[in-house]
Design an enzyme around this catalytic site. Structure first.
Site, mmCIF file in Angstrom:
data_model
loop_
_atom_site.group_PDB
_atom_site.id
_atom_site.type_symbol
_atom_site.label_atom_id
_atom_site.label_comp_id
_atom_site.label_asym_id
_atom_site.label_seq_id
_atom_site.Cartn_x
_atom_site.Cartn_y
_atom_site.Cartn_z
ATOM 1 N N ASP A 7 -18.246 5.049 2.851
ATOM 2 C CA ASP A 7 -18.254 3.977 4.532
ATOM 3 C C ASP A 7 -19.494 3.979 5.140
ATOM 4 O O ASP A 7 -20.521 3.841 5.328
ATOM 5 C CB ASP A 7 -17.001 4.060 4.658
ATOM 6 C CG ASP A 7 -15.580 4.615 4.167
ATOM 7 O OD1 ASP A 7 -14.885 4.123 4.939
ATOM 8 O OD2 ASP A 7 -15.634 5.598 3.307
ATOM 9 N N ARG A 38 -22.463 2.650 3.184
ATOM 10 C CA ARG A 38 -22.642 1.287 2.877
ATOM 11 C C ARG A 38 -23.207 0.934 4.764
ATOM 12 O O ARG A 38 -24.140 -0.283 4.731
ATOM 13 C CB ARG A 38 -20.967 0.798 3.372
ATOM 14 C CG ARG A 38 -20.879 0.578 1.536
ATOM 15 C CD ARG A 38 -19.395 0.445 1.402
ATOM 16 N NE ARG A 38 -19.142 0.437 0.207
ATOM 17 C CZ ARG A 38 -17.840 0.232 -0.490
ATOM 18 N NH1 ARG A 38 -16.639 0.509 0.010
ATOM 19 N NH2 ARG A 38 -17.375 -0.059 -1.722
ATOM 20 N N HIS A 84 -10.212 6.685 5.105
ATOM 21 C CA HIS A 84 -10.688 5.565 4.213
ATOM 22 C C HIS A 84 -10.686 4.820 4.317
ATOM 23 O O HIS A 84 -9.554 4.663 2.623
ATOM 24 C CB HIS A 84 -11.400 6.974 2.729
ATOM 25 C CG HIS A 84 -12.297 6.244 2.483
ATOM 26 N ND1 HIS A 84 -13.240 5.117 2.069
ATOM 27 C CD2 HIS A 84 -11.589 5.216 0.661
ATOM 28 C CE1 HIS A 84 -13.158 4.440 1.061
ATOM 29 N NE2 HIS A 84 -12.453 4.317 0.057
ATOM 30 N N ARG A 97 1.234 -1.254 -0.249
ATOM 31 C CA ARG A 97 0.166 0.088 0.121
ATOM 32 C C ARG A 97 0.788 0.927 -0.063
ATOM 33 O O ARG A 97 -0.031 2.152 -0.530
ATOM 34 C CB ARG A 97 -0.720 -0.270 1.268
ATOM 35 C CG ARG A 97 -2.373 0.608 0.822
ATOM 36 C CD ARG A 97 -3.195 0.330 1.738
ATOM 37 N NE ARG A 97 -4.362 1.009 1.633
ATOM 38 C CZ ARG A 97 -4.374 1.498 3.360
ATOM 39 N NH1 ARG A 97 -3.420 1.229 4.347
ATOM 40 N NH2 ARG A 97 -5.648 2.518 3.701
HETATM 41 P P1 NAD Z 1 -9.160 2.742 -13.766
HETATM 42 O O1 NAD Z 1 -8.182 1.577 -13.784
HETATM 43 O O2 NAD Z 1 -10.548 2.157 -13.548
HETATM 44 O O3 NAD Z 1 -9.320 3.727 -13.958
HETATM 45 C C1 NAD Z 1 -8.131 4.513 -13.900
HETATM 46 C C2 NAD Z 1 -8.127 5.732 -15.018
HETATM 47 O O4 NAD Z 1 -6.321 6.601 -14.674
HETATM 48 C C3 NAD Z 1 -7.733 5.236 -16.209
HETATM 49 O O5 NAD Z 1 -8.230 5.158 -17.317
HETATM 50 C C4 NAD Z 1 -6.015 5.348 -16.098
HETATM 51 O O6 NAD Z 1 -5.691 5.764 -17.418
HETATM 52 C C5 NAD Z 1 -6.473 7.057 -15.388
HETATM 53 N N1 NAD Z 1 -4.817 7.257 -15.526
HETATM 54 C C6 NAD Z 1 -3.810 6.836 -14.902
HETATM 55 N N2 NAD Z 1 -2.611 7.793 -14.810
HETATM 56 C C7 NAD Z 1 -3.314 8.484 -15.653
HETATM 57 C C8 NAD Z 1 -2.935 9.832 -15.159
HETATM 58 N N3 NAD Z 1 -1.221 10.829 -15.213
HETATM 59 N N4 NAD Z 1 -3.448 11.116 -15.871
HETATM 60 C C9 NAD Z 1 -4.669 10.513 -16.341
HETATM 61 N N5 NAD Z 1 -5.192 9.781 -16.556
HETATM 62 C C10 NAD Z 1 -4.236 8.497 -15.531
HETATM 63 O O7 NAD Z 1 -9.826 2.767 -11.889
HETATM 64 P P2 NAD Z 1 -10.986 2.605 -11.423
HETATM 65 O O8 NAD Z 1 -11.438 1.819 -11.345
HETATM 66 O O9 NAD Z 1 -11.943 3.621 -11.703
HETATM 67 O O10 NAD Z 1 -10.503 3.358 -9.660
HETATM 68 C C11 NAD Z 1 -9.903 4.785 -9.561
HETATM 69 C C12 NAD Z 1 -9.640 5.036 -8.705
HETATM 70 O O11 NAD Z 1 -10.852 5.641 -7.563
HETATM 71 C C13 NAD Z 1 -8.661 4.022 -7.697
HETATM 72 O O12 NAD Z 1 -7.806 4.672 -7.387
HETATM 73 C C14 NAD Z 1 -10.018 3.354 -6.885
HETATM 74 O O13 NAD Z 1 -9.247 2.957 -5.272
HETATM 75 C C15 NAD Z 1 -10.264 4.296 -6.775
HETATM 76 N N6 NAD Z 1 -11.827 4.159 -5.670
HETATM 77 C C16 NAD Z 1 -11.892 5.471 -4.344
HETATM 78 C C17 NAD Z 1 -13.400 5.365 -3.708
HETATM 79 C C18 NAD Z 1 -13.457 6.335 -2.747
HETATM 80 O O14 NAD Z 1 -14.336 5.722 -1.572
HETATM 81 N N7 NAD Z 1 -13.380 6.926 -2.703
HETATM 82 C C19 NAD Z 1 -14.314 4.250 -4.295
HETATM 83 C C20 NAD Z 1 -13.494 3.369 -5.472
HETATM 84 C C21 NAD Z 1 -12.598 2.744 -6.010
#
Ligand code: NAD
Length: 320
Positions: free
Chosen positions: A153, A156, A180, A93
């Site tokens: 969270d 949920r 989170h 992590r």
């Molecule tokens: P994903 O891999 O589907 O999408 C990430 C996107 O970011 C990709 O399309 C990638 O091309 C793009 N990317 C990577 N580096 C980049 C950059 N430098 N500039 C522009 N774009 C860039 O991932 P996801 O499933 O959409 O998840 C995205 C984030 O959201 C993760 O960190 C995940 O842990 C987080 N998330 C947060 C919560 C929350 O409660 N905060 C909940 C679910 C997911």
């Protein structure tokens, strides 16, 4: 000439992955914003997503959906960051913190270079740490930089309690606060069904040690792991959470939502971003609400803050 006001309400989503595009789809079903830009390193993916979304417009709300570069952030009211690397097998992590902190530095610098005047909302994990990076790199005031925090969270937990109590989840006020992540905590001492304390409503005298309540909290805290095991990622819940936050901003609601906000003495903490309830309106964070925590909750919160502090240090080193 008619005298119709055509106010642009523009959102730029950086990261057109699962979360970014689910949020875009949710926005398409609501008349809150009228211009949406998808920005992604993978330009073809962003373009494909924008085309697909545009084809739903005749069935949805009027809106412009397009892709573009960072210059599009110039007149955006809200930039939502959902971009970043996800954890790879064998990667810790902490490795992910360093990697995403570097990605965020690049993104935020480019947004600011476009003379961005709006609000940053961060959803990428670890959200508390990356929101802090966004604040540091952008130099914007803290009301204009915040993260989705423990909003998902808490939702949920509301849902899991609503199942048990058979009460609408919107009428269950039960916050999860802190990081989170694994060190988050439920604020049982302040949980309410309508205006009635959870203790009075359920007749359970020691909620914090009740096995079923513990199960429900753990179910909320660990939900992402269970969903990721089954379908690889979670996105609908957070997308609707981001939609709720967007509504609170554009409708100037003064809504109370648990978000990752910078503390300035509240809860005995200084200068860290962490999930607590805050009042949100068109200017961003109006104020942080300070819940009265039990002694145990105070200790758990301090532990969670210490974990965030450590990760902030890792992120700081990665981007210096
Ligand atoms: P994903 O891999 O589907 O999408 C990430 C996107 O970011 C990709 O399309 C990638 O091309 C793009 N990317 C990577 N580096 C980049 C950059 N430098 N500039 C522009 N774009 C860039 O991932 P996801 O499933 O959409 O998840 C995205 C984030 O959201 C993760 O960190 C995940 O842990 C987080 N998330 C947060 C919560 C929350 O409660 N905060 C909940 C679910 C997911």
């Amino acid at each position: 000439m008619t005298n119709i006001q055509t106010k642009i309400r523009k959102v730029a989503i950086i990261g057109a992955g699962f979360v970014g595009t689910s949020y875009a789809y949710a926005l398409l079903n609501q008349a809150i914003v009228n211009e949406l830009v998808l920005i992604d390193l993978d330009e073809a993916k962003a373009d494909g997503e924008a085309r697909d979304l545009n084809h739903g417009l005749p069935f949805g709300e009027p809106m412009k959906v397009k892709t573009g570069g960072y210059e599009e952030c110039h007149n955006a009211d809200l930039v939502v960051i959902t971009a970043g690397a996800s954890q790879k097998p064998g990667e810790t992590r902490l490795d992910l913190v360093a990697k995403n902190a570097k990605i965020f530095k690049g993104i935020v610098e480019q947004v600011m270079a476009a003379d961005f005047q709006g609000i940053f909302l961060v959803a990428t994990n670890p959200v508390d740490i990356l929101t802090h990076v966004t604040k540091e790199v952008s130099g914007l005031p803290k009301n204009r930089v915040f993260g989705s925090g423990t909003s998902l969270d808490s939702a949920r937990l509301q849902y899991l309690l609503s199942e048990r109590l058979e009460v609408d989840s919107r009428d269950i006020h039960a916050y999860i606060i802190g990081e989170h992540g694994d060190s988050s905590l439920p604020v049982w001492s302040q949980a309410r069904v309508g205006g009635v304390s959870l203790q009075s409503y359920t007749g359970i005298t020691d909620i914090a040690n009740d096995p079923d309540m513990i199960d429900r909290f753990e179910g909320a805290r660990d939900a992402a792991y269970h969903i990721i095991d089954r379908k690889g990622a979670t996105y609908y819940g957070i997308a609707l959470g981001l939609l709720r936050i967007t509504k609170a901003i554009f409708q100037n609601e003064n809504a109370v939502l648990p978000l990752s906000v910078e503390l300035d003495g509240e809860y005995g903490q200084q200068g860290i971003y962490i999930g607590v309830p805050a009042i949100l309106n068109r200017q961003g964070i109006r104020e942080v609400l300070e819940l009265e925590l039990s002694e145990t909750e105070q200790q758990q919160f301090a532990q969670s803050a210490a974990i965030i502090q450590q990760m902030n240090e890792t992120a700081r080193k990665a981007i210096q």
